[in-house]
Design a protein around this motif. Sequence first.
Motif, short mmCIF file in Angstrom:
data_model
loop_
_atom_site.label_atom_id
_atom_site.label_comp_id
_atom_site.label_asym_id
_atom_site.label_seq_id
_atom_site.Cartn_x
_atom_site.Cartn_y
_atom_site.Cartn_z
N ILE A 103 30.25 31.24 -45.20
CA ILE A 103 29.26 30.00 -45.23
C ILE A 103 29.94 28.80 -44.49
O ILE A 103 31.20 28.28 -44.82
N SER A 105 29.79 24.89 -43.76
CA SER A 105 29.01 23.92 -44.09
C SER A 105 29.38 22.64 -43.82
O SER A 105 30.56 22.38 -43.04
N GLU A 110 27.67 20.57 -50.17
CA GLU A 110 26.67 21.43 -49.41
C GLU A 110 27.03 23.15 -49.66
O GLU A 110 26.29 23.97 -49.74
N LEU A 111 28.22 23.22 -49.41
CA LEU A 111 28.77 24.75 -49.75
C LEU A 111 28.52 25.14 -51.08
O LEU A 111 28.08 26.29 -51.06
N ILE A 114 24.80 25.80 -51.21
CA ILE A 114 24.37 27.11 -50.54
C ILE A 114 24.90 28.31 -51.25
O ILE A 114 23.98 29.60 -51.55
N ILE A 117 22.65 29.10 -54.11
CA ILE A 117 21.24 29.30 -53.99
C ILE A 117 21.30 30.68 -53.55
O ILE A 117 20.41 31.75 -53.75
N LEU A 118 22.28 31.08 -52.49
CA LEU A 118 22.34 32.39 -51.97
C LEU A 118 22.82 33.62 -52.90
O LEU A 118 22.33 34.74 -53.00
N THR A 121 19.66 34.38 -54.99
CA THR A 121 18.88 35.22 -54.04
C THR A 121 19.41 36.83 -54.18
O THR A 121 18.46 37.48 -54.16
N THR A 132 20.68 41.08 -47.29
CA THR A 132 21.02 40.31 -45.96
C THR A 132 21.06 41.18 -44.73
O THR A 132 21.08 40.72 -43.49
N THR A 188 19.36 37.71 -42.69
CA THR A 188 19.63 36.51 -43.28
C THR A 188 18.49 35.43 -42.78
O THR A 188 18.45 34.41 -43.62
N VAL A 192 17.47 31.98 -44.55
CA VAL A 192 18.04 30.84 -43.79
C VAL A 192 17.51 30.79 -42.42
O VAL A 192 18.23 31.36 -41.62
#
Lengths: 226, 219
Positions: A103, A105, A110-111, A114, A117-118, A121, A132, A188, A192
């Motif tokens: 990741i 960022s 932000e890291l 992310i 959220i991922l 997912t 992915t 991915t 994203v």
Amino acid sequence: MSVSPPSLANVRALAERMGSHPADAVAHAARLQELVRALPPERADLISRVGFERASLWTLPASFPNLAIPAGQLIESEGPPQIIRCQHDVWIRGVVACAIPTIQSGEIEELIGILAILGTTSINYGSNWRWTFETNWRVDARQGFIGTGSGEILAPAALITGDGFYVAPVDWRLQKDQYIEVRVRPTTARVVPVDPDSQEDRPEPWIVVAFWAEEITQPSARYDHT
Amino acid sequence: MRAQLEALADEAARDPSRAAVIARHIADLIRSEEARGDRSLPYGYIYQGAYQWLAQVDELEPEPLPTPETPKAAPIDSTQNEGVEIRIPFDCLIMGVAGWAQPITRLAQFNNDIRINAAVGVGFHDGRGLFTCDWELDGRTSFTTTGNRQLMVPAAVTVGTRLRPRPLAWTLRRNQVISVRFRNLMNVWIGRIENNPDEYTPPNIAAAVAFYALNLEAP
């Protein structure tokens, strides 16, 4: 392929013959030693328990560590295939896969966002981050294992591989020097999207597709009592 | 008794002039064993992996990845860490293998660690996305291989979980040694952070690989 080990009865029979025919004993001494060494371990009847007799020991991975979407490209393309060569006659028992992301960022908050959220997912759409990528495989360049019936396709990894907790079962016997060719395509960008203005390559996750295999010539269960 | 038989057979091979006498002794031993009758273990026992042998690391640091600044760093699919050894105490059947890992929260980075550590590895059972591992037996080549080279891949595709161990049927002898290698992947997960005033670095992890075994020697 089964290997019949000697039994205690075999050893006793030879020992009794040697004991009652001393002239033959010298000639059979080496054979007696061989038989004793080849005896199965005590309690070897446990090895024949259904469910783990056919269990895999070898992990045969295809590793894709350096995939990236080049700057200016909006969609992922298929990376070069990886080859797995069978070092022995093997019985492939299952397929598993995973992806390890990197990741990038702007800052820690932000890291964290992310990752959260991922990660969610992954819970929803494919454990081990198998959402992915898509994948398929060929044996000795033969196609068709993953396809529509009329053509080969790359399929979502979450649908055709396991995650180690669950293993997608297969049942292949491959011979020494046969090879498996694995292809992957990162996906991915479905979650994203690629920034069209980015000047940098976008690194994709480290993807691994692995086959769990049992060695047939020296089976993991050394003695077949069937 | 197995060890006795091997010692006697070795002696007969070494000194064939005594082979006939030793052979009679071997036959007597086996007859008395057979006379003892069935010594099957109670139903249910043989299905329990009573022995759980672990290779574990408590504070495994991330290793640098190869960059222009660190060109000699180990590639992502290998490690410079030494293996953790398990010495097999008796003839056994290893029935399964599972792995687990957890990132470690640092007091100095608590606010970041507690949240990042909760988010990293989501989607992997039991933290098996946080480390790579492989194992070898008695110093021989690893059991993870492409056929052309051995490599380390994430535990998620090498081991199972305690609830669903990866099934193995691996007979090992007393004093054989399994060596398990680990590599922390937290610095793979956590890539470049452009604005990093806290100088945040990826944390260490605790990790373990467990083999579940049955004792094959007579109880």
